[in-house]
Motif scaffolding. Sequence first.
Motif, short mmCIF file in Angstrom:
data_model
loop_
_atom_site.label_atom_id
_atom_site.label_comp_id
_atom_site.label_asym_id
_atom_site.label_seq_id
_atom_site.Cartn_x
_atom_site.Cartn_y
_atom_site.Cartn_z
N GLU A 1 0.81 -1.22 0.00
CA GLU A 1 0.00 0.00 0.00
C GLU A 1 0.84 1.27 0.00
OE1 GLU A 1 -3.51 2.30 2.54
OE2 GLU A 1 -2.99 0.23 3.06
N PHE A 2 1.94 1.29 0.76
CA PHE A 2 2.76 2.50 0.88
C PHE A 2 4.12 2.30 0.21
CE2 PHE A 2 -0.08 2.25 4.55
CZ PHE A 2 -0.76 3.46 4.44
N ALA A 3 4.13 1.56 -0.87
CA ALA A 3 5.39 1.26 -1.56
C ALA A 3 6.04 2.52 -2.10
CB ALA A 3 5.12 0.28 -2.70
N ASP A 4 7.36 2.53 -2.08
CA ASP A 4 8.13 3.47 -2.88
C ASP A 4 9.47 2.83 -3.20
OD1 ASP A 4 10.11 4.05 -0.93
OD2 ASP A 4 9.09 5.83 -0.23
N LEU A 5 10.26 3.51 -4.02
CA LEU A 5 11.56 2.99 -4.45
C LEU A 5 12.58 4.11 -4.37
CD1 LEU A 5 10.16 1.42 -7.73
CD2 LEU A 5 10.91 0.06 -5.77
N ALA A 6 13.78 3.78 -3.95
CA ALA A 6 14.90 4.72 -4.02
C ALA A 6 15.98 4.04 -4.87
CB ALA A 6 15.43 5.05 -2.63
N TRP A 7 16.27 4.65 -6.00
CA TRP A 7 17.18 4.03 -6.97
C TRP A 7 18.55 4.69 -6.88
CZ3 TRP A 7 16.57 4.81 -12.96
CH2 TRP A 7 17.46 3.96 -13.64
N TYR A 8 19.58 3.88 -6.74
CA TYR A 8 20.96 4.34 -6.74
C TYR A 8 21.61 3.87 -8.04
CZ TYR A 8 19.77 4.48 -1.76
OH TYR A 8 19.14 4.71 -0.55
N PRO A 9 21.44 4.64 -9.12
CA PRO A 9 21.83 4.14 -10.44
C PRO A 9 23.33 3.89 -10.58
CG PRO A 9 21.24 6.47 -10.54
CD PRO A 9 20.84 5.98 -9.19
N VAL B 1 17.31 8.39 -6.52
CA VAL B 1 16.13 8.80 -7.27
C VAL B 1 14.91 8.27 -6.54
CG1 VAL B 1 14.92 8.75 -9.49
CG2 VAL B 1 17.44 8.68 -9.43
N LEU B 2 14.18 9.14 -5.88
CA LEU B 2 12.98 8.72 -5.14
C LEU B 2 11.84 8.53 -6.13
CD1 LEU B 2 11.49 8.16 -2.48
CD2 LEU B 2 11.00 10.62 -2.36
N MET B 3 11.18 7.37 -6.03
CA MET B 3 10.09 7.03 -6.94
C MET B 3 8.84 6.73 -6.13
SD MET B 3 12.76 4.68 -9.09
CE MET B 3 11.64 3.81 -10.15
N ARG B 4 7.82 7.58 -6.31
CA ARG B 4 6.58 7.47 -5.54
C ARG B 4 5.39 7.28 -6.47
NH1 ARG B 4 6.00 12.76 -2.53
NH2 ARG B 4 6.94 13.57 -4.44
N TYR B 5 4.40 6.57 -5.98
CA TYR B 5 3.22 6.25 -6.77
C TYR B 5 2.07 7.23 -6.48
CZ TYR B 5 5.71 1.80 -7.26
OH TYR B 5 6.65 0.85 -7.52
N ALA B 6 1.34 7.59 -7.53
CA ALA B 6 0.16 8.45 -7.38
C ALA B 6 -0.89 8.04 -8.40
CB ALA B 6 0.54 9.92 -7.56
N LYS B 7 -2.15 8.25 -8.03
CA LYS B 7 -3.25 7.86 -8.92
C LYS B 7 -3.80 9.07 -9.67
CE LYS B 7 -5.99 4.54 -8.12
NZ LYS B 7 -7.06 3.62 -7.65
N SER B 8 -4.54 8.77 -10.71
CA SER B 8 -5.17 9.83 -11.49
C SER B 8 -6.16 10.59 -10.61
CB SER B 8 -5.88 9.25 -12.72
OG SER B 8 -6.92 8.38 -12.31
N SER B 9 -6.38 11.84 -10.98
CA SER B 9 -7.20 12.71 -10.14
C SER B 9 -8.23 13.44 -10.99
CB SER B 9 -6.28 13.72 -9.44
OG SER B 9 -7.04 14.71 -8.78
#
Length: 597
Positions: free
Chosen positions: A266-274, A435-443
Amino acid sequence: MENSTLTKSSHLLLVAILLLFLFPDPSTPSPPPSPVLCTNGSTNNCTVTNAYGMFPDRSTCRALKVVYPTSEQELLQFVANATASKTKMKVVTRFSHSIPKLSCPGGSNGLVISTLNLDHVLNIDKTTMQITVESGVTVKALIEAAAEANLVIPYVPYWFGLTIGGLLSTGAHGSSLNGKGSAVHEYVTEMRLVTPAPADQSYARVTVLKIGDPDLDATKVSLGVLGVISQVTLQLQPMFKRSLTFETRNDSDLADQAVSFGYQHEFADLAWYPGQRKVLYRKDDRIPVNVSGNGAYDFIGFRPTATLAIQTNRFTEESFETEKDADGKCGYSQFATSTLALLAYGLTNNGLIFTGYPVIGYQNKMEAAGGCAFGSEDGLLTACPWDPRIKESTLFHQTTVSIPLDRVKEFILDLQKLRDLQPVALCGLELYDGVLMRYAKSSSAYLGKDADVLDFDFTYYRSRDPLTPRLYEDFLEEIEQIALFKYGGLPHWGKNRNLAFDGVIKKYNNSQTFLEVKNRYDPDGLFSSEWSDQILGINGSVIVKTAGCALEGLCVCSEDVHCAPDKGYYCRPGKIYEDARVCTYEDSSTGNLKFMS
């Protein structure tokens, strides 16, 4: 590079010293400065800035006067007086965290309306689970007030120093694809807005908007151009707990996993270290309150930091930039990210120490942080890392762009392809937590997300000299242009450099409807400014074509002079996206592109 081992060792020593200062007493940080400063401590002849002390174009914003209403009635009177005299107005929040010039009325005769004292929680209805607050209430205060009633706001941005009015105006969000999604404006049930009015209505009025009123979709994300948000009612939920585990993986399958992972937690996010080819996966889910655990998440980057540590960190990064030492920067970033992991990023299992995953805690202790913004004055011994009063504070650019979920895989593959050309080119991103990657839904909001998206947040070094290029300037510029132009990404309204907003209004399907509402609420454009007219496509352009403009994101280069030819940076096509135009470093003796290491 000769002596590179010695150079890296000395930088790591500086990091070790830095760590000694990471954990001062969290109860006594110097709170951030006011974004409004006026002559001799008065409320007249003022300058307005943001939390970082610098707008993207480095311009100085001036206003004739600032007012501090303490109630809706006072706010109504201030707006009426300004409307009667045809005075331009803008709202400024407590800390003013938006990077663009959203709080600048333009010219030098405008009025700034601060919501600093509109900071009251007005009502909590436990039956309907709704809370009504004034627009200057911070996320921190909202969370605390709701928790006292055993209620929670389900999704908020991770920084709790934002105000409710400010975050609604820019569409700020957390991370989730659950339910209505992670944008706070999706939980608004009522809004009271003070707007200009004709003389026969005493020059100002209060408009009350509720669910079902189509104008609410304009006011929920308004950029502050419709009027002043006075009060907001938000839908809360019963208190719950969260179970959070951070897991580091190789990024080889990131393109395949990024979208599906958002549906798994539900509260997923990703931090990418390329540069390290690693991804930090946040496995974070809602659980019942009767599950044992009293954990908390006090993110280290938002804690009060010793001024000496802030200065040491900036000095170290500037040394890498000056020496063009990309390898040193990579070593520094690896040490920094490893240290964060060792410290569990600020997670504790009992509010004091970290003993292992999962960390289980109440929602109000897990969803946001920002201790560096709250506390008693300590003479600037500690502060937020970006505090502009510190001579060598952290200074950065932010490129934050939302990519539709159905295009995320292609976008990540492009970034990995670019990274693979020169892996050390992107290590600098890792000094700002990746690189912080966060999810959002259409509004349904007219200026909100028009599709389910993954929001990519790139934070990177900014020089205090606007004509000084960055290490691997071209790589970061190409990423920015790939996101915005190749994939049509939507820029975050409260972040980004000027070029991100060039023609942006054309990307919104309901932009014309929003402008129609704007014309009804403020027909004389008293809450509009040169900046808002530019980004809304009304008049002018955000692009500034001057020498070195591409270095600051004020333009996309079309001539060498837009880069830094005197320092060996020339305008060239992108490496994988040929339509991009980026400032590339070339060897002056051969004219060939030169990778720095």
